[in-house]
Design an enzyme around this catalytic site. Sequence first.
Site, PDB file in Angstrom:
ATOM      1  N   GLU B 127     -27.041 -21.480  14.362  1.00  0.00           N
ATOM      2  CA  GLU B 127     -27.841 -22.928  13.488  1.00  0.00           C
ATOM      3  C   GLU B 127     -26.330 -22.821  12.154  1.00  0.00           C
ATOM      4  O   GLU B 127     -25.561 -21.650  11.904  1.00  0.00           O
ATOM      5  CB  GLU B 127     -28.695 -22.676  12.632  1.00  0.00           C
ATOM      6  CG  GLU B 127     -29.228 -23.298  13.937  1.00  0.00           C
ATOM      7  CD  GLU B 127     -31.462 -22.861  13.055  1.00  0.00           C
ATOM      8  OE1 GLU B 127     -30.678 -23.358  12.392  1.00  0.00           O
ATOM      9  OE2 GLU B 127     -32.143 -23.348  14.045  1.00  0.00           O
ATOM     10  N   ASN B 129     -26.145 -22.884   9.420  1.00  0.00           N
ATOM     11  CA  ASN B 129     -26.996 -22.609   8.124  1.00  0.00           C
ATOM     12  C   ASN B 129     -27.301 -21.525   8.767  1.00  0.00           C
ATOM     13  O   ASN B 129     -27.673 -20.599   7.480  1.00  0.00           O
ATOM     14  CB  ASN B 129     -27.269 -22.819   7.380  1.00  0.00           C
ATOM     15  CG  ASN B 129     -26.226 -24.022   6.710  1.00  0.00           C
ATOM     16  OD1 ASN B 129     -25.130 -24.030   6.062  1.00  0.00           O
ATOM     17  ND2 ASN B 129     -27.246 -24.938   6.678  1.00  0.00           N
ATOM     18  N   GLY B 340       9.679 -11.923  20.723  1.00  0.00           N
ATOM     19  CA  GLY B 340       9.462 -13.253  20.894  1.00  0.00           C
ATOM     20  C   GLY B 340       8.703 -14.236  22.529  1.00  0.00           C
ATOM     21  O   GLY B 340       8.218 -15.056  21.871  1.00  0.00           O
ATOM     22  N   GLU B 363     -21.897 -13.045  19.559  1.00  0.00           N
ATOM     23  CA  GLU B 363     -22.462 -12.216  20.077  1.00  0.00           C
ATOM     24  C   GLU B 363     -23.074 -10.886  18.504  1.00  0.00           C
ATOM     25  O   GLU B 363     -23.206  -9.602  18.811  1.00  0.00           O
ATOM     26  CB  GLU B 363     -22.650 -11.331  21.247  1.00  0.00           C
ATOM     27  CG  GLU B 363     -22.594 -12.434  22.486  1.00  0.00           C
ATOM     28  CD  GLU B 363     -23.242 -12.130  24.172  1.00  0.00           C
ATOM     29  OE1 GLU B 363     -23.979 -11.259  23.913  1.00  0.00           O
ATOM     30  OE2 GLU B 363     -23.106 -12.810  24.531  1.00  0.00           O
ATOM     31  N   SER B 366     -18.331  -7.034  14.156  1.00  0.00           N
ATOM     32  CA  SER B 366     -17.903  -6.308  14.258  1.00  0.00           C
ATOM     33  C   SER B 366     -19.004  -5.976  12.798  1.00  0.00           C
ATOM     34  O   SER B 366     -19.392  -4.382  12.669  1.00  0.00           O
ATOM     35  CB  SER B 366     -17.039  -6.235  13.570  1.00  0.00           C
ATOM     36  OG  SER B 366     -16.143  -5.841  14.442  1.00  0.00           O
TER      37      SER B 366
END
Lengths: 264, 379
Positions: B127, B129, B340, B363, B366
Amino acid sequence: MKGLRIIVTVKQVPDTADVKIDPKTNSLMREGIPSILNPEDKNAVEAALCLKQQHGGTIIAITMGPPQAEEVLGEVLAMGADQGVLLTDRAFAGSDTLITAFTLSRAIMKLGKYDLILCGRQAIDGDTAQVGPQLAGFLELPQVTYAEHISIEKGNAVVRRGLEDSTEWVRVKLPTLVTVTAAVNAPRYPMLYNVEAACDGSRIIIWGAQELKVPETMLGLNASPTGVKKIFEPERKKKGQIITGDPKDMTGILIDKLQELNML
Amino acid sequence: MDFKLTKQQKLTRNIARDFARHELEPFAQEWDEKMEFPREAIAKMRSLGFMGICIPQEYGGCGLDTVCYVLTIEELAKACASTAIIVGVHNSMGAYPIYLLGTDAQKKKYLSGLAAGKKLGAFALTEPNAGSDPVSMETTAEQQGKSYILNGTKTFITNGGTSDIVIVMAYTDRSKRGKGITAFIVEKKFKGFTAGPKENKLGIRASDTCELIFENCPVPATNVLGPFGGGLNAALEALNLGRVGVAAQALGVARRAMEACVTYSRERKQFGRPIADFQAIQWAIADMATEIEAARGLIFKAATLKDQGASFATEGAMAKLYASEVAMRTATKAVQIHGGYGCMKDYAVERCFRDAKVIEIYEGTSEIQRLIIARDVMR
Ligand SMILES: Cc1cc2nc3c(=O)[nH]c(=O)nc-3n(C[C@H](O)[C@H](O)[C@H](O)COP(=O)(O)OP(=O)(O)OC[C@H]3O[C@@H](n4cnc5c(N)ncnc54)[C@H](O)[C@@H]3O)c2cc1C
């Protein structure tokens, strides 16, 4: 008719059109190159699946090769074939096209009655296009090569052959042998749904020289009349030239070129 | 110990590889650029069995093992990381929780449709928050007769707009904190459930990531998934498998980046010879190959543990942590090796670089993987 019984011949080949040639031994260097189902054999399987969809029946795929050739049978079963036959035996090693076709013919006779044998036109590792026709010879079957379209009508196969400069329609009584080119269809992908059943071993028969009841003198390298004298990479043809620009300029350049080459 | 793939695993990998090469790779760059959901490719994959890899055949799936699953995701990701996560989330976070925790009726009603690819699945925990800390979620489910009324907003949901069925976590009893969260099977067509617009992302751009909004959305009580109040556990269980898949996705991205370097460094000439002749390049590629192999080892270990019915949560977290960071390192180095050109969209390493960053985040970041691993090691 109670559906068709179709036999498809398949071969495991190295996954590349430009396998390197070992200059010392004159043989193809296959190490480290992943193996695949020969592309035109895949077309043959697809043709069989389409015919089965229309007419019902069973599809048996047959391959001769080392034990790992079972992998291509797995792929063909996952595409939807019903059964696989693996011909594998040390005695089969080194077979040329003639002896390969002979060995396949013995296995097919052992499988019993069938309506149609489908083969890919040629394998990308040898490009001979011989095994299909030779197999028809051993089985004393009529053969139709270079098929681009196949349908079955009242016990006949109706085949469109793609020749270099023309097409030919052929009607032939079943049973018959047909070799197909890549133009015949776009093969489907094998299904993950079928992987479990394709790999549980229940659908693959493995036969060696003993099961085929063929004496070893008629098998493998020693029985094969063909010797490979030399293998070489064909010289690459000169690249064509693509003319760009607006049509008027392009036509001018084209005419100049053709005149330069004394073709106009 | 046997490092050989079984017949099933080999065939599965070959099928996925062949499909990805022809149906994903040629289009991946365009999908990424246009943020286009690979609708046609997914439609084909639905009919081929990619949407029910590990679900038993009695529910319409393929009945394959977890190693088959990770091999598939790896091959898809090598061609198109977005497609890999669409398929991965569907399998591990949409279908798998129902297989694991669903009632017979739920399996019949929902799992068979998901496994057969008729319906697309999603999983909604995050969500605005509540990210790494799901317990701070605000979505609620209040009982009203035979239904629960969902209210709240989920964010960054993969397959958010395209899915038909979403596993949604919501508070049924806030006072119980982690033990007051319940999982629900929510159909897209339920009243009061809408998906927001597709997010415009750094990477994994072809997968649609959306906000999901629940406004007085009634969900039948029969759609409670797993034990009441066991939603967080259900989510963590799904994430255990999900992470192994995401690790395989990272592996695919890393392999793609490395293979691009092998090809490019042989072709690119500077100072009169291919840059592949410079030891600096060779060593970079040697490190990539070594790390990729190590990541593969962790992934196969976690997947094999799962197949043996052993616990694999820590190994899964290790695989996700390591493989996603290997993907990031490999892709970063790969862009460098391409110079480049590596910054240009015409080169796959540019996409690998952006995709790898996202894989380090979803998911479980780290940091969260390290937290899980440390908790287990320092128990
Ligand atoms: C493309 C994409 C797809 C996604 N798909 C889904 C989906 O399908 N379903 C779903 O539910 N979610 C999904 N997510 C959400 C994803 O899982 C979260 O973004 C992720 O868990 C991180 O949460 P956050 O973004 O709120 O970051 P935060 O949790 O706010 O983290 C911010 C930073 O703080 C660090 N941090 C937080 N807590 C700690 C701690 N205790 N110790 C150390 N560091 C900490 C984090 O590692 C991170 O670096 C998706 C995200 C993306 C980008």
